[in-house]
Scaffold this motif. Structure first.
Motif, short mmCIF file in Angstrom:
data_model
loop_
_atom_site.label_atom_id
_atom_site.label_comp_id
_atom_site.label_asym_id
_atom_site.label_seq_id
_atom_site.Cartn_x
_atom_site.Cartn_y
_atom_site.Cartn_z
N GLN A 46 0.85 -1.18 0.00
CA GLN A 46 0.00 0.00 0.00
C GLN A 46 0.88 1.23 0.00
OE1 GLN A 46 -2.60 0.42 3.40
NE2 GLN A 46 -3.73 2.14 2.51
N GLN A 48 0.79 5.55 0.09
CA GLN A 48 0.02 6.78 0.31
C GLN A 48 0.87 7.97 -0.08
OE1 GLN A 48 -1.27 6.82 4.42
NE2 GLN A 48 -3.20 5.80 3.92
N SER A 50 0.80 12.28 0.17
CA SER A 50 0.16 13.36 0.92
C SER A 50 0.78 14.70 0.55
CB SER A 50 0.33 13.12 2.43
OG SER A 50 -0.15 14.21 3.18
N PHE A 55 0.52 13.58 6.89
CA PHE A 55 -0.43 12.72 6.16
C PHE A 55 -1.86 12.97 6.63
CE2 PHE A 55 3.43 10.95 4.76
CZ PHE A 55 3.16 10.31 3.57
N ILE A 58 -4.37 13.41 2.54
CA ILE A 58 -4.00 12.33 1.62
C ILE A 58 -4.38 12.70 0.20
CG2 ILE A 58 -4.30 9.90 1.03
CD1 ILE A 58 -2.78 10.32 3.60
N TRP A 60 -3.36 10.68 -2.52
CA TRP A 60 -3.63 9.42 -3.22
C TRP A 60 -3.33 8.27 -2.27
CZ3 TRP A 60 0.13 5.74 -5.48
CH2 TRP A 60 -0.50 4.71 -6.18
N ASP A 61 -4.21 7.28 -2.29
CA ASP A 61 -4.03 6.05 -1.52
C ASP A 61 -4.25 4.89 -2.47
OD1 ASP A 61 -4.22 3.83 0.20
OD2 ASP A 61 -5.02 5.06 1.83
N TRP A 88 5.45 10.78 0.46
CA TRP A 88 4.88 9.45 0.28
C TRP A 88 5.51 8.46 1.25
CZ3 TRP A 88 7.15 4.91 -1.99
CH2 TRP A 88 8.46 5.07 -2.47
N TRP A 102 4.25 1.62 8.79
CA TRP A 102 4.53 2.51 7.67
C TRP A 102 6.02 2.79 7.61
CZ3 TRP A 102 1.17 3.29 3.98
CH2 TRP A 102 -0.20 3.25 4.25
#
Length: 205
Positions: A46, A48, A50, A55, A58, A60-61, A88, A102
């Motif tokens: 995954q 992300q 920001s 973050f 956001i 795009w995820d 990101w 993360w």
């Protein structure tokens, strides 16, 4: 159970690059494990993106993607904006569907995406071609109201240049901006000059 981590995040094969023009930049990461075990692998990822380091915004995820890809993972979000910085991070799932924390945060910064993004005009000296003149020095002073949070220099030339701010070279790059057929295409460079710009009077040469 082995603990996996994402390290060495890169965008377009660079760490925290400036001046990207790709609307779908390719992201990559490396995976480390704290145990010497076999058959440990990424089963999903995954990503992300920001507009800030917290973050909280956001942009795009990717969601959870069932894939072992960790190289040339293409950004697939909204259209990117010239000169904008994007932060990101990523996380992965292992072969047993255990998710990692993360990763550390990385970023990329967009360049000038169209001629309209330029805020400068060509400057130079009027002199005959092949006149055997020494290389001209072009100089401009300006005032900065305070310490800049972030400063960028977008620079090019029809020929070669060396750029200095307050007497210091902005880069050790040589033969910039790179040879092209100048009547068709001119390359440019973008430099982080935050540490060279000071409150008050500054000089660009």
């Amino acid at each position: 159970m082995a603990k996996l981590n994402l390290v060495n995040l890169s965008c377009e094969y660079l760490n925290n690059p400036l001046g990207l023009e790709q609307q779908k930049p390719r992201l990559a990461w490396q995976i480390t494990s704290d145990a010497a075990e076999f058959n440990i692998f990424q089963s999903a990822y995954q990503v992300q993106v920001s507009l800030n380091e917290q973050f909280s915004d956001i942009f795009w995820d990717s969601g959870k993607n069932e894939s072992g890809d960790s190289w040339q993972v293409e950004y697939a979000g909204r259209q990117l904006t010239a000169k904008q910085r994007y932060y990101w991070r990523g996380r992965i799932w292992d072969q047993d569907d255990n998710v990692t924390a993360w990763s550390e945060i990385a970023w990329w910064e967009m360049g000038l995406l169209s001629p309209d993004n330029w805020q400068a005009a060509w400057i130079g000296l009027r002199q005959p071609e092949n006149a055997g003149q020494p290389c001209p020095v072009l100089r401009r002073e300006w005032e900065c109201a305070g310490s800049p949070l972030r400063a960028r220099l977008y620079v090019t030339a029809r020929g070669l240049y060396i750029a200095r701010i307050n007497g210091q070279r902005v880069s050790e790059d040589l033969f910039t901006p790179g040879w092209t057929k100048y009547e068709k295409r001119t390359q440019y460079q973008v430099y982080d000059v935050t540490n060279l710009v000071r409150p008050g009077r500054n000089v660009l040469g």
